[in-house]
Scaffold this active site. Sequence first.
Site, PDB file in Angstrom:
ATOM      1  N   ASP A  49      -4.085   8.108  11.453  1.00  0.00           N
ATOM      2  CA  ASP A  49      -2.723   7.590  11.516  1.00  0.00           C
ATOM      3  C   ASP A  49      -2.064   7.901  12.851  1.00  0.00           C
ATOM      4  OD1 ASP A  49      -2.605   6.512   8.903  1.00  0.00           O
ATOM      5  OD2 ASP A  49      -2.335   8.522   8.081  1.00  0.00           O
ATOM      6  N   GLU A 106       0.863  -1.183   0.000  1.00  0.00           N
ATOM      7  CA  GLU A 106       0.000   0.000   0.000  1.00  0.00           C
ATOM      8  C   GLU A 106       0.900   1.235   0.000  1.00  0.00           C
ATOM      9  OE1 GLU A 106      -2.157  -0.132   3.620  1.00  0.00           O
ATOM     10  OE2 GLU A 106      -2.998  -2.125   3.268  1.00  0.00           O
TER      11      GLU A 106
END
Length: 271
Positions: A64, A53
């Site tokens: 994140d 990815e």
Amino acid sequence: MAGNLELLETVLAKAGAEGRSALVGYLPAGFPTVEGGVRAATAMIEGGCDVVEIGLPHSDPVLDGPVIQTADDIALRGGLRITDVIRTVAEVHRATGAPILCMTYWNPVDAYGVERFAADLAEAGGAGCILPDLPVEESAPWRAAAAEHGLATVFVVAPSSRDERLATITAAGSGFVYAASLMGVTGTRESVGAQAQDLVRRTRATTGLPVCVGLGVSDAGQAAEVAGFADGVIVGSAFVKLLLDAPDLDTGVAEVRSLAGALAGGVRRDG
């Protein structure tokens, strides 16, 4: 060039046929530089990752953790543009032949243009997109563009997702389902692991798609544990941290390749 959804499906099915989980690596584009990111992501595949990815760094990466936020900030300060992300996908795919996905928040895709983004990603040989903040109810324009260009649309599910919601999400997705569950602080990993296992079980009850788990895995032992109940093991922060801590790019790339090899051994371990 058509998109590579079929390649992604083939690679995941091959891992399953070998009686193991697929190993999925993650790295943001442009980190530590665009060229350095291409080298590191290529090393992930060479080391043993089945799928990579490529993250599209965003100024507000709410989902994140701090390690990836730091890498995103470095990439953005370096002047990264969406065209650089597409180029990263293209160069890593060309070098390895592996399925390469883009993981991105929705806003940059919307701003770039949905049809344009899908067309450019497919032209680069991309396999699809992981869109963690795109609600299924608002995803029809993207899914139409993705389907036209042969791209996977990977949605994210979480332990908080109820069964009915899981069914709605998985019915709309393609490629695989990304089951997100954090390790949590020290001392809670065992219970969080059980939570992830339950999420995989509940998700599989709604779909025939592979279910891949992002669980804060950082070593072969943890990879083996997650591989015991998931179709894929997703590793991101551990790779990013190696590059952040490395004294130079060559060392970082070598360490990334080595970690990929260790993790690949983990997903192949019995038990």
